[in-house]
Design a protein around this motif. Structure first.
Motif, PDB file in Angstrom:
ATOM      1  N   TRP A   6      36.607 -19.078  17.595  1.00  0.00           N
ATOM      2  CA  TRP A   6      37.166 -18.650  18.780  1.00  0.00           C
ATOM      3  C   TRP A   6      37.605 -20.118  19.736  1.00  0.00           C
ATOM      4  O   TRP A   6      38.466 -20.240  20.354  1.00  0.00           O
ATOM      5  CB  TRP A   6      36.422 -17.772  19.786  1.00  0.00           C
ATOM      6  N   ARG A   9      41.033 -20.998  21.185  1.00  0.00           N
ATOM      7  CA  ARG A   9      41.614 -21.349  22.493  1.00  0.00           C
ATOM      8  C   ARG A   9      41.998 -22.551  22.821  1.00  0.00           C
ATOM      9  O   ARG A   9      42.995 -22.861  23.351  1.00  0.00           O
ATOM     10  CB  ARG A   9      40.142 -20.883  23.178  1.00  0.00           C
ATOM     11  N   PHE A  39      34.349  -5.114  30.737  1.00  0.00           N
ATOM     12  CA  PHE A  39      34.385  -6.133  29.872  1.00  0.00           C
ATOM     13  C   PHE A  39      32.769  -5.849  28.936  1.00  0.00           C
ATOM     14  O   PHE A  39      31.744  -6.486  29.809  1.00  0.00           O
ATOM     15  CB  PHE A  39      34.145  -7.492  30.247  1.00  0.00           C
ATOM     16  N   ARG A  49      29.566  -6.966  26.761  1.00  0.00           N
ATOM     17  CA  ARG A  49      28.975  -7.954  26.347  1.00  0.00           C
ATOM     18  C   ARG A  49      27.592  -7.776  25.801  1.00  0.00           C
ATOM     19  O   ARG A  49      27.005  -6.620  26.050  1.00  0.00           O
ATOM     20  CB  ARG A  49      28.904  -8.962  27.338  1.00  0.00           C
ATOM     21  N   PRO A  70      40.567  -8.960  37.658  1.00  0.00           N
ATOM     22  CA  PRO A  70      41.435  -8.152  36.907  1.00  0.00           C
ATOM     23  C   PRO A  70      41.951  -8.993  35.397  1.00  0.00           C
ATOM     24  O   PRO A  70      42.006  -8.324  34.226  1.00  0.00           O
ATOM     25  CB  PRO A  70      42.724  -8.123  37.519  1.00  0.00           C
ATOM     26  N   SER A  96      39.267 -10.674  34.074  1.00  0.00           N
ATOM     27  CA  SER A  96      37.985 -11.386  33.837  1.00  0.00           C
ATOM     28  C   SER A  96      37.931 -12.815  34.360  1.00  0.00           C
ATOM     29  O   SER A  96      38.677 -13.181  35.277  1.00  0.00           O
ATOM     30  CB  SER A  96      37.908 -11.447  32.237  1.00  0.00           C
ATOM     31  N   ARG A 106      36.180 -16.702  28.634  1.00  0.00           N
ATOM     32  CA  ARG A 106      37.059 -15.455  27.936  1.00  0.00           C
ATOM     33  C   ARG A 106      37.888 -15.009  28.815  1.00  0.00           C
ATOM     34  O   ARG A 106      38.628 -13.787  28.378  1.00  0.00           O
ATOM     35  CB  ARG A 106      36.194 -14.543  27.244  1.00  0.00           C
ATOM     36  N   CYS A 156      41.538 -14.043  30.728  1.00  0.00           N
ATOM     37  CA  CYS A 156      42.715 -13.739  29.832  1.00  0.00           C
ATOM     38  C   CYS A 156      43.700 -14.905  29.833  1.00  0.00           C
ATOM     39  O   CYS A 156      44.065 -15.535  31.042  1.00  0.00           O
ATOM     40  CB  CYS A 156      43.630 -12.783  30.761  1.00  0.00           C
TER      41      CYS A 156
HETATM   42  C1  HEM Z   1      48.291  -7.538  33.779  1.00  0.00           C
HETATM   43  C2  HEM Z   1      48.299  -7.813  32.536  1.00  0.00           C
HETATM   44  C3  HEM Z   1      46.977  -8.410  32.067  1.00  0.00           C
HETATM   45  C4  HEM Z   1      45.890  -7.944  32.060  1.00  0.00           C
HETATM   46  C5  HEM Z   1      45.220  -7.236  33.580  1.00  0.00           C
HETATM   47  C6  HEM Z   1      44.664  -8.530  31.211  1.00  0.00           C
HETATM   48  C7  HEM Z   1      43.453  -8.473  31.394  1.00  0.00           C
HETATM   49  C8  HEM Z   1      42.817  -9.186  30.253  1.00  0.00           C
HETATM   50  C9  HEM Z   1      41.190  -9.294  30.442  1.00  0.00           C
HETATM   51  C10 HEM Z   1      40.468  -8.660  31.283  1.00  0.00           C
HETATM   52  C11 HEM Z   1      40.740 -10.101  29.324  1.00  0.00           C
HETATM   53  C12 HEM Z   1      39.404 -10.531  29.256  1.00  0.00           C
HETATM   54  C13 HEM Z   1      38.549  -9.421  28.409  1.00  0.00           C
HETATM   55  C14 HEM Z   1      36.975  -9.705  28.280  1.00  0.00           C
HETATM   56  O1  HEM Z   1      36.414 -10.614  28.929  1.00  0.00           O
HETATM   57  O2  HEM Z   1      36.326  -9.091  27.708  1.00  0.00           O
HETATM   58  C15 HEM Z   1      41.902 -10.529  28.591  1.00  0.00           C
HETATM   59  C16 HEM Z   1      42.031 -11.385  27.565  1.00  0.00           C
HETATM   60  C17 HEM Z   1      42.872 -11.714  26.953  1.00  0.00           C
HETATM   61  N1  HEM Z   1      44.294 -11.459  27.311  1.00  0.00           N
HETATM   62 FE1  HEM Z   1      44.956 -10.422  28.914  1.00  0.00          FE
HETATM   63  N2  HEM Z   1      45.762  -9.338  30.472  1.00  0.00           N
HETATM   64  C18 HEM Z   1      46.871  -9.011  30.649  1.00  0.00           C
HETATM   65  C19 HEM Z   1      48.060  -9.660  30.171  1.00  0.00           C
HETATM   66  C20 HEM Z   1      47.784 -10.287  29.039  1.00  0.00           C
HETATM   67  C21 HEM Z   1      49.256 -10.974  28.490  1.00  0.00           C
HETATM   68  C22 HEM Z   1      50.466 -10.863  28.903  1.00  0.00           C
HETATM   69  C23 HEM Z   1      48.660 -11.611  27.281  1.00  0.00           C
HETATM   70  C24 HEM Z   1      49.519 -12.471  26.234  1.00  0.00           C
HETATM   71  C25 HEM Z   1      50.853 -12.903  26.261  1.00  0.00           C
HETATM   72  C26 HEM Z   1      47.290 -11.384  27.323  1.00  0.00           C
HETATM   73  C27 HEM Z   1      46.686 -12.047  26.203  1.00  0.00           C
HETATM   74  C28 HEM Z   1      45.128 -11.996  26.317  1.00  0.00           C
HETATM   75  C29 HEM Z   1      44.175 -12.711  25.149  1.00  0.00           C
HETATM   76  C30 HEM Z   1      44.722 -13.159  23.839  1.00  0.00           C
HETATM   77  C31 HEM Z   1      43.063 -12.523  25.588  1.00  0.00           C
HETATM   78  C32 HEM Z   1      41.578 -12.908  25.006  1.00  0.00           C
HETATM   79  C33 HEM Z   1      41.505 -14.173  25.351  1.00  0.00           C
HETATM   80  C34 HEM Z   1      40.192 -14.911  25.004  1.00  0.00           C
HETATM   81  O3  HEM Z   1      39.170 -14.292  24.533  1.00  0.00           O
HETATM   82  O4  HEM Z   1      39.932 -16.201  24.857  1.00  0.00           O
HETATM   83  N3  HEM Z   1      46.862 -10.747  28.242  1.00  0.00           N
HETATM   84  N4  HEM Z   1      43.133 -10.108  29.173  1.00  0.00           N
END
Ligand code: HEM
Length: 478
Positions: A96, A100, A357, A359, A418, A420, A424, A426
């Motif tokens: 990861w 990242r 989320f 964990r 929203p 996180s 980790r 978003c």
């Molecule tokens: C309103 C739109 C979005 C919301 C509310 C959202 C929310 C989140 C949240 C809450 C997490 C973390 C979950 C955790 O900590 O367990 C996350 C992770 C992630 N999101 Fe989003 N997301 C959105 C849009 C997007 C978009 C547009 C993309 C890609 C183009 C994306 C790609 C990712 C990825 C790859 C992760 C994992 C990151 C990591 O663990 O390093 N998300 N998202």
């Protein structure tokens, strides 16, 4: 220092524990967490103890300050394994960290602004397909638009929605994940996986290899009903074939394009110099597609609903959209959509698409004065933080002014989650915060969407917090 047994308990709802069986029960649980005045409360997942941070400070500690002592709960990883493999959302540890590092430069606000034009064009095209008097479901329209936007950003293609074979296959696979997420069989599944992992680490030779094979099998959701269903297998075959073909073609022709796929293929690790294997690129492509459309689409649908119920705010948003004019959007200037952006943020507060989320502790730790043993489940709830009355006065009321800069400055860390927080958080946040306001403004400039004011829409907590029954509307000319 206190123990798990000393924590105040929230209600149990039948054999499933605190979660209950229905969306309404799960939301009732979140409300209990939001109302708690202790930093941590205790719930139950089947027979397992579950810790829920109730205050912003406690949530911030889990996600940020003490993030090193937590991993993502393995349940999600197992459920998403067949689909998203070792992509950024599901991977852990060194893999990861490396991914990242490789992907962070691709998702900076500057890098994302190149997609503003395509976001607007996609929304314009969707508007062309709408006619006054037509009945539509704004949740469905938002999904089509968000799917096309992310498909376009990933592959640089114009047509990419459920009508496309790949879009249909991903929708089918995601539908399966949605259903499986609330399966109680995931808990025994994780217990078997953990037990084989621990046993394998204590044995050697053929036994270790055999346990390794069992462990590998259990990394996929075999105990979850329907997991090896024909529809899922067929969908996965289409996804595999299409991505494999696209990657091979890109590698062969060697051209550098500006879409995310090219950037993933050309990403080089600044520390170690390596690039991604094709299998890793495949996992990241599917991850970005899945994480990148359902979430944004859900928030857009809620925005339309909230604006229909607040015509005075809608009128101001429409005025802002009108001022944007007709010209192409070559770059995103957030100040031009200042109110629309606040509306989007407030919708994300009231209806965070990813509301929890999950964990798990990787070692024994002290959290807010309580000792947590290794492998304790700790679920941070964005929903609960967003409805705390001491942080958000009158928390159920829609009020985009909460996000005026002077009011934002007074709120504690961990109160608005929203996307996180911590390592980790978003990676697509800037993409989403651009897409939401652009799509809203583009559609609201063209049409008024009439939504029955008597119809109250409630939440359905599937993989994301969707509006139950969609957001039915009649298209009206402005
Ligand atoms: C309103 C739109 C979005 C919301 C509310 C959202 C929310 C989140 C949240 C809450 C997490 C973390 C979950 C955790 O900590 O367990 C996350 C992770 C992630 N999101 Fe989003 N997301 C959105 C849009 C997007 C978009 C547009 C993309 C890609 C183009 C994306 C790609 C990712 C990825 C790859 C992760 C994992 C990151 C990591 O663990 O390093 N998300 N998202």
């Amino acid at each position: 220092m206190g123990s798990l047994d000393d924590l105040p308990r929230i209600s149990a709802r039948g054999v499933f524990g605190s979660f209950g069986r229905t969306s309404a029960e799960r939301l009732a649980m979140q409300r209990e967490v939001a109302a708690a005045d202790a930093p941590l409360v205790r719930g139950r997942l089947l027979h397992l103890p579950l810790v829920l941070p109730a205050t912003p400070e406690a949530s911030h500690q889990v996600l940020v300050t003490q993030a090193k002592s937590f991993e993502k709960s393995p349940g999600l990883r197992v459920l998403l394994h067949d689909l998203a493999g070792d992509g950024l959302f599901t991977s852990e540890g060194e893999l990861w960290r490396r991914q990242r590092r490789l992907m962070a430069p691709i998702f900076t606000p500057m890098a994302m602004s190149q997609f503003a034009g395509a976001m607007r064009t996609t929304a314009e095209r969707a508007a062309v397909g709408m006619t006054p008097g037509q009945q539509i479901d704004l949740a469905h329209e938002s999904t089509r638009i968000a799917m096309t936007v992310v498909g376009n950003a990933l592959f640089g293609v114009d047509t990419f929605d459920e009508a496309d074979a790949m879009g249909a296959a991903l929708t089918a696979a995601l539908g399966w994940v949605n259903g499986a997420l609330i399966s109680p069989m995931i808990v025994p599944h994780i217990l078997v996986l953990d037990a084989t992992r621990r046993l394998a680490s204590r044995t050697r030779g053929p036994l270790r290899r055999a346990l390794g094979r069992i462990q590998h099998t259990f990394e996929s959701p075999i105990l979850v009903p329907g997991s090896r269903g024909q529809a899922l297998r067929a969908a996965m075959a289409v996804i595999e074939a299409r991505i494999h073909e696209t990657i091979t073609e890109r590698r062969r022709d060697g051209s550098v394009r500006h879409d995310l796929l090219s950037r993933l293929l050309h990403a080089r690790d600044a520390d170690e110099g390596g690039s991604m294997t094709d299998a890793q690129v495949r996992d990241e492509v599917v991850t970005l597609f899945v994480a990148g459309h359902e979430t944004t689409a859900t928030s857009l649908a809620w925005c339309f609903y909230l604006l229909a119920r607040h015509p005075e705010i809608r009128a101001r948003v429409v005025a802002e959209a009108d001022a944007l004019g007709d010209g192409p959007l070559t770059e995103f200037e957030p100040e031009r959509l200042e109110l629309t952006t606040r509306v989007f943020r407030e919708a994300l507060r009231l209806y965070p698409p990813v509301m929890m989320f999950p964990r798990r502790t990787t070692e024994a730790i002290e959290l807010c004065g309580t000792e947590l043993p290794p492998r304790t489940l700790v679920f941070v709830s964005a929903w609960a933080q967003h409805r705390r009355a001491d942080v958000w006065p009158d928390p159920d009321r829609f009020d985009p002014d909460r996000f005026l800069p002077e009011r934002e400055a007074t709120r504690p860390k961990g109160s608005y989650l929203p996307f996180s927080a911590g390592p980790r958080f978003c990676i697509g946040m800037h993409f989403a915060m651009m897409e939401g306001p652009i799509v809203l403004a583009t559609l609201l400039r063209r049409f008024h969407f009439e939504i029955d004011p008597a119809r109250e829409i409630v939440e359905d907590d599937f993989a994301t917090l969707r509006p139950r029954g969609g957001v039915p509307a009649v298209v009206r000319a402005r």
